[in-house]
Design a protein around this motif. Structure first.
Motif, PDB file in Angstrom:
ATOM      1  N   ASN A   1       8.972  87.359   1.518  1.00  0.00           N
ATOM      2  CA  ASN A   1       9.691  87.412   0.234  1.00  0.00           C
ATOM      3  C   ASN A   1       8.906  86.644  -0.837  1.00  0.00           C
ATOM      4  O   ASN A   1       8.421  85.529  -0.616  1.00  0.00           O
ATOM      5  N   VAL A   2       8.820  87.259  -2.007  1.00  0.00           N
ATOM      6  CA  VAL A   2       8.030  86.671  -3.099  1.00  0.00           C
ATOM      7  C   VAL A   2       8.538  85.275  -3.493  1.00  0.00           C
ATOM      8  O   VAL A   2       7.751  84.386  -3.842  1.00  0.00           O
ATOM      9  N   ALA A   3       9.847  85.074  -3.436  1.00  0.00           N
ATOM     10  CA  ALA A   3      10.395  83.777  -3.859  1.00  0.00           C
ATOM     11  C   ALA A   3       9.962  82.671  -2.888  1.00  0.00           C
ATOM     12  O   ALA A   3       9.625  81.558  -3.302  1.00  0.00           O
ATOM     13  N   GLU A   4       9.962  83.004  -1.595  1.00  0.00           N
ATOM     14  CA  GLU A   4       9.527  82.008  -0.599  1.00  0.00           C
ATOM     15  C   GLU A   4       8.077  81.626  -0.846  1.00  0.00           C
ATOM     16  O   GLU A   4       7.706  80.448  -0.810  1.00  0.00           O
ATOM     17  N   ARG A   5       7.237  82.629  -1.123  1.00  0.00           N
ATOM     18  CA  ARG A   5       5.801  82.331  -1.318  1.00  0.00           C
ATOM     19  C   ARG A   5       5.599  81.484  -2.586  1.00  0.00           C
ATOM     20  O   ARG A   5       4.887  80.489  -2.585  1.00  0.00           O
ATOM     21  N   PHE A   6       6.263  81.901  -3.656  1.00  0.00           N
ATOM     22  CA  PHE A   6       6.105  81.103  -4.885  1.00  0.00           C
ATOM     23  C   PHE A   6       6.700  79.703  -4.732  1.00  0.00           C
ATOM     24  O   PHE A   6       6.193  78.741  -5.312  1.00  0.00           O
ATOM     25  N   PHE A   7       7.783  79.593  -3.970  1.00  0.00           N
ATOM     26  CA  PHE A   7       8.417  78.279  -3.771  1.00  0.00           C
ATOM     27  C   PHE A   7       7.401  77.282  -3.212  1.00  0.00           C
ATOM     28  O   PHE A   7       7.329  76.134  -3.625  1.00  0.00           O
ATOM     29  N   ARG A   8       6.570  77.742  -2.277  1.00  0.00           N
ATOM     30  CA  ARG A   8       5.518  76.864  -1.731  1.00  0.00           C
ATOM     31  C   ARG A   8       4.345  76.756  -2.688  1.00  0.00           C
ATOM     32  O   ARG A   8       3.816  75.687  -2.943  1.00  0.00           O
ATOM     33  N   GLU A   9       3.931  77.908  -3.220  1.00  0.00           N
ATOM     34  CA  GLU A   9       2.681  77.926  -3.993  1.00  0.00           C
ATOM     35  C   GLU A   9       2.774  77.152  -5.309  1.00  0.00           C
ATOM     36  O   GLU A   9       1.798  76.552  -5.753  1.00  0.00           O
ATOM     37  N   LEU A  10       3.945  77.207  -5.930  1.00  0.00           N
ATOM     38  CA  LEU A  10       4.058  76.581  -7.257  1.00  0.00           C
ATOM     39  C   LEU A  10       4.140  75.062  -7.176  1.00  0.00           C
ATOM     40  O   LEU A  10       3.959  74.385  -8.186  1.00  0.00           O
ATOM     41  N   ARG A  11       4.381  74.532  -5.987  1.00  0.00           N
ATOM     42  CA  ARG A  11       4.542  73.079  -5.888  1.00  0.00           C
ATOM     43  C   ARG A  11       3.296  72.327  -6.339  1.00  0.00           C
ATOM     44  O   ARG A  11       3.379  71.280  -6.981  1.00  0.00           O
TER      45      ARG A  11
ATOM     46  N   THR B   1       1.148  86.356  -6.010  1.00  0.00           N
ATOM     47  CA  THR B   1       1.066  85.212  -5.093  1.00  0.00           C
ATOM     48  C   THR B   1      -0.266  85.258  -4.325  1.00  0.00           C
ATOM     49  O   THR B   1      -1.078  86.167  -4.514  1.00  0.00           O
ATOM     50  N   ASN B   2      -0.459  84.261  -3.480  1.00  0.00           N
ATOM     51  CA  ASN B   2      -1.610  84.194  -2.563  1.00  0.00           C
ATOM     52  C   ASN B   2      -2.954  84.195  -3.298  1.00  0.00           C
ATOM     53  O   ASN B   2      -3.968  84.609  -2.727  1.00  0.00           O
ATOM     54  N   ALA B   3      -2.939  83.790  -4.557  1.00  0.00           N
ATOM     55  CA  ALA B   3      -4.181  83.704  -5.353  1.00  0.00           C
ATOM     56  C   ALA B   3      -4.901  85.052  -5.414  1.00  0.00           C
ATOM     57  O   ALA B   3      -6.118  85.085  -5.602  1.00  0.00           O
ATOM     58  N   LEU B   4      -4.164  86.144  -5.320  1.00  0.00           N
ATOM     59  CA  LEU B   4      -4.833  87.452  -5.323  1.00  0.00           C
ATOM     60  C   LEU B   4      -5.387  87.802  -6.705  1.00  0.00           C
ATOM     61  O   LEU B   4      -6.166  88.732  -6.825  1.00  0.00           O
ATOM     62  N   GLY B   5      -4.983  87.060  -7.720  1.00  0.00           N
ATOM     63  CA  GLY B   5      -5.519  87.313  -9.055  1.00  0.00           C
ATOM     64  C   GLY B   5      -6.732  86.448  -9.397  1.00  0.00           C
ATOM     65  O   GLY B   5      -7.264  86.542 -10.502  1.00  0.00           O
ATOM     66  N   TRP B   6      -7.166  85.637  -8.447  1.00  0.00           N
ATOM     67  CA  TRP B   6      -8.240  84.691  -8.776  1.00  0.00           C
ATOM     68  C   TRP B   6      -9.596  85.350  -8.987  1.00  0.00           C
ATOM     69  O   TRP B   6     -10.545  84.695  -9.395  1.00  0.00           O
TER      70      TRP B   6
END
Ligand code: FAD
Length: 388
Positions: free
Chosen positions: A349-359, A83-88
């Motif tokens: 929580n990873v699910a909360e972050r992805f829930f926002r990020e994947l939108r 999450t958080n674009a850490l792989g960019w």
């Protein structure tokens, strides 16, 4: 699985190792506007370089990775696990650029981009022009050996990190008046200023500001390709990036399913681990099934591109995988939040972050509606059997 070669598997596990190193920093980034201390960021970047994961999409003769499309998908799939674009930091410079770049442009922007010394942002969208790129009102006026550029661009991703911008405009005069052209604007440049930097749903350290270009003067050498060619580059980029969006959505879904499954096995409610409840099993089963379907079509699409299938079919496939994988990942994230219960609503929580990020995966690089229009247009023109 998926008939991956030994080389493909090696690329996949090399990237996985890097992403496993950055995942522990997600919460720190989330709690700090997406930012990590400079030394940690630099370490991640140099690890990506050591592992040969910079510019995997660029030709080997220019110093890039020269990876196949399938291998690029495998890389981006792993990038999507964090999450958080850490792989960019696993950069993908503009792969459409080298074939049309002049020797000057190769030297000045393409090769530094491959080496990780330059990076781009795209200034195309405007307040009144998103899905309908042709509605842009930015202008480019030829003046002697220069062009003078004007326009206000929205959502300019990574502007705060970029060393140059691709600026799309309509020509005001000459034989191509009214047509599109793309220009390179070095950053910073006189006449370029950030109007504002809005906050977005995700928490990442790449910003998306509104950027005004006022009487920005660039030499003719900064014109990309030819006058009237601007839209072609945008389409080329969309085709590539749509497949990469789909790949990252696969990685996100895999991580969510892994984490939600682990939690469901350990969380005890009414005296039983919740994985024993059939309604929880159904959410996990649906998620896994949809991931398998999405991964199968994304890999198949990448193989088709590697095999050089008809470019219009590639375009339709890129839209299909972007549409399906992004919507799949959003469904998976929604279920994962539900499985985590109250914990799934916490930013740690990873699910909360992805829930926002994947939108946003259903919006950028062409909305889901736009993908459906492209797919249906290709269906009308080519018929079912050409496309699937
Ligand atoms: C976080 C983020 C980063 C971005 N980064 C960049 C960037 O770096 N550079 C850049 O240039 N742009 C960028 N964008 C812009 C992005 O590409 C656009 O937001 C996107 O293409 C949609 O355009 P729009 O927002 O203007 O929506 P609109 O085009 O105004 O669409 C609004 C709604 O209408 C729907 N719609 C539009 N046309 C049709 C139709 N024909 N039929 C049915 N429904 C339709 C859309 O699907 C959407 O639901 C970014 C956007 C975001 C959110």
């Amino acid at each position: 699985m998926y008939q991956l070669s030994a080389q493909d598997l090696e690329v996949q596990s090399r990237t996985r190792a890097l992403i496993d190193e950055v995942i522990p920093y997600e919460v720190q980034a989330e709690m700090n506007r997406g930012e990590l201390p400079a030394e940690i960021k630099a370490r991640h970047h140099s690890r990506a370089r050591e592992l040969g994961l910079l510019a995997t999409n660029m030709p080997a003769e220019l110093g890039g990775g020269g990876y196949t499309m399938l291998q690029q998908v495998l890389v981006q799939e792993q990038v999507g696990r964090a999450t958080n674009a850490l792989g960019w930091m696993v950069s993908t410079p503009p792969q459409w650029f080298p074939p049309v770049a002049t020797p000057y442009q190769l030297e000045r922007w393409v090769i530094p981009g491959v080496l990780g010394e330059a990076s781009e942002c795209y200034a195309i969208t405007e307040e009144g022009a998103g899905s309908d790129v042709d509605a842009i009102s930015a202008t480019a006026r030829r003046d002697g050996d220069d062009y003078v550029l004007n326009g206000v661009k929205w959502h300019v991703t990574s502007y705060n990190e970029a060393t140059y911008a691709f600026f799309q405009a309509k020509l005001t005069d000459g034989p191509h008046a009214g047509e599109h052209a793309m220009f390179i604007v070095d950053l910073p440049s006189e006449g370029v200023r950030v109007d504002r930097t809005p906050a977005y749903s995700h928490t990442i350290d790449h910003h998306h500001p509104v950027v005004a270009f006022e009487d920005v003067r660039v030499p003719v050498l900064h014109l990309v390709g030819e006058e009237g060619g601007g839209m072609a580059f945008a389409y080329e980029w969309f085709r590539f990036e749509r497949v990469m969006v789909a790949a990252r959505c696969l990685g996100a879904a895999e991580r969510l399913i892994e984490e939600a499954t682990a939690f469901a096995k350990e969380r005890v409610v009414y005296g039983s681990p919740i994985i024993e409840f059939q309604l929880i099993k159904a959410m996990l089963a649906d998620s896994l099934t949809e991931l398998f379907a999405a991964r199968s079509i994304v890999y198949e699409t990448a193989r088709g591109i590697d095999a050089g299938i008809d470019v219009k079919v590639q375009h339709a496939h890129a839209s299909m995988v972007k549409l399906y994988a992004s919507e799949m990942a959003n469904r998976v994230a929604d279920r994962a939040v539900q499985i985590f219960g109250g914990r799934g609503y916490m930013r740690e929580n990873v699910a909360e972050r992805f829930f926002r990020e994947l939108r946003v995966e259903r919006i950028w690089e062409g909305t889901s509606e736009v993908q459906r229009l492209i797919i249906a247009d290709q269906l009308a023109k080519r018929g079912v059997s050409t496309l699937v």
